[in-house]
Design a protein around this motif. Structure first.
Motif, PDB file in Angstrom:
ATOM      1  N   GLN A 139       0.849  -1.189   0.000  1.00 23.65           N
ATOM      2  CA  GLN A 139       0.000   0.000   0.000  1.00 23.65           C
ATOM      3  C   GLN A 139       0.886   1.242   0.000  1.00 23.65           C
ATOM      4  OE1 GLN A 139      -2.486   0.333   3.410  1.00 23.65           O
ATOM      5  NE2 GLN A 139      -4.092   1.376   2.292  1.00 23.65           N
ATOM      6  N   HIS A 140       0.614   2.144  -0.919  1.00 22.41           N
ATOM      7  CA  HIS A 140       1.373   3.372  -1.021  1.00 22.41           C
ATOM      8  C   HIS A 140       0.544   4.505  -0.454  1.00 22.41           C
ATOM      9  CE1 HIS A 140       4.518   1.622  -3.450  1.00 22.41           C
ATOM     10  NE2 HIS A 140       3.576   1.007  -4.158  1.00 22.41           N
ATOM     11  N   VAL A 141       1.096   5.246   0.452  1.00 21.59           N
ATOM     12  CA  VAL A 141       0.418   6.393   1.055  1.00 21.59           C
ATOM     13  C   VAL A 141       1.208   7.628   0.673  1.00 21.59           C
ATOM     14  CG1 VAL A 141      -0.297   7.493   3.202  1.00 21.59           C
ATOM     15  CG2 VAL A 141      -0.406   5.007   2.967  1.00 21.59           C
ATOM     16  N   THR A 142       0.510   8.606   0.101  1.00 22.81           N
ATOM     17  CA  THR A 142       1.155   9.880  -0.221  1.00 22.81           C
ATOM     18  C   THR A 142       0.450  10.974   0.552  1.00 22.81           C
ATOM     19  OG1 THR A 142      -0.264  10.191  -2.151  1.00 22.81           O
ATOM     20  CG2 THR A 142       1.878   9.153  -2.517  1.00 22.81           C
ATOM     21  N   GLN A 143       1.195  11.950   0.962  1.00 16.15           N
ATOM     22  CA  GLN A 143       0.633  13.057   1.749  1.00 16.15           C
ATOM     23  C   GLN A 143       1.145  14.354   1.166  1.00 16.15           C
ATOM     24  OE1 GLN A 143       1.667  12.821   5.844  1.00 16.15           O
ATOM     25  NE2 GLN A 143       0.163  14.327   6.503  1.00 16.15           N
ATOM     26  N   LEU A 158      -4.367  13.252   2.139  1.00 14.03           N
ATOM     27  CA  LEU A 158      -3.783  11.916   2.307  1.00 14.03           C
ATOM     28  C   LEU A 158      -4.367  11.014   1.240  1.00 14.03           C
ATOM     29  CD1 LEU A 158      -1.921  10.330   4.241  1.00 14.03           C
ATOM     30  CD2 LEU A 158      -3.946   9.674   5.491  1.00 14.03           C
ATOM     31  N   ASN A 159      -3.595  10.377   0.452  1.00 13.99           N
ATOM     32  CA  ASN A 159      -4.062   9.496  -0.632  1.00 13.99           C
ATOM     33  C   ASN A 159      -3.620   8.065  -0.352  1.00 13.99           C
ATOM     34  OD1 ASN A 159      -5.062  11.728  -2.111  1.00 13.99           O
ATOM     35  ND2 ASN A 159      -2.997  12.106  -2.905  1.00 13.99           N
ATOM     36  N   ASN A 160      -4.593   7.181  -0.305  1.00 12.36           N
ATOM     37  CA  ASN A 160      -4.318   5.733  -0.180  1.00 12.36           C
ATOM     38  C   ASN A 160      -4.541   5.095  -1.524  1.00 12.36           C
ATOM     39  OD1 ASN A 160      -3.746   5.686   2.526  1.00 12.36           O
ATOM     40  ND2 ASN A 160      -5.875   5.478   3.145  1.00 12.36           N
ATOM     41  N   ARG A 161      -3.580   4.413  -2.016  1.00 11.61           N
ATOM     42  CA  ARG A 161      -3.739   3.735  -3.307  1.00 11.61           C
ATOM     43  C   ARG A 161      -3.524   2.275  -3.138  1.00 11.61           C
ATOM     44  NH1 ARG A 161      -0.517   7.758  -7.267  1.00 11.61           N
ATOM     45  NH2 ARG A 161      -1.400   9.597  -6.412  1.00 11.61           N
TER      46      ARG A 161
END
Length: 161
Positions: A139-143, A158-161
């Protein structure tokens, strides 16, 4: 001249090798020692018989001449105590240093074990998981955070992909 008549014997003459064969020793005339020529002596053989034999004249051996001591022998003789003293001093020093050397080798083995454990642990953990067990998608989390001004309020997503 009257001859004594003898009767023929019925026993065969003894031969060499027969158990009863005893050769009779032959007596030879003894020459007076004063008449012996030079180089001839009366000798006793290993079986006990005494006989005349030619002997080698014994000449006195020449005395060995005094030889000077070689330089390498003098150098070696002078270095031997020095070398022995150095070896003794080294042994004395090692006997005093032995406890410290033992402690240093123990610490070195401990450091080698720590490095080996640190190197091998991740490899063993990866090999233990295997390809089909416990694999979940990554899981990649970008902020993203933005703020305006020095005292501005920060906002973020916050984006959960």
């Amino acid at each position: 001249m009257p001859y004594d008549h003898t009767t023929a014997s019925t026993t065969p003459p003894a031969r060499y090798g027969d158990p009863i064969y005893h050769p009779t020793p032959v007596q030879q005339p003894v020459m007076p020692l004063a008449e012996l020529p030079p180089g001839v002596e009366m000798v006793t053989l290993p079986n006990g018989c005494r006989t005349l034999a030619y002997t080698q004249p014994t000449s006195p051996a020449p005395a060995p001449a005094a030889q000077p001591i070689p330089a390498w022998a003098k150098t070696t003789a002078l270095l031997a105590p020095t070398l022995g003293g150095g070896i003794a001093a080294a042994g004395f020093g090692i006997s005093y240093a032995a406890p410290g050397l033992i402690a240093m080798t123990d610490a070195l083995w401990a450091a080698i074990a720590l490095i080996a454990a640190g190197t091998l642990a991740p490899l063993l953990l990866r090999a233990g998981r295997g390809p089909g067990r416990g694999t979940t998608p990554v899981q990649h989390v970008t902020q993203t955070i933005t703020a305006s001004g020095m005292f501005g309020r920060a906002t973020g997503t916050l984006n959960n992909r």
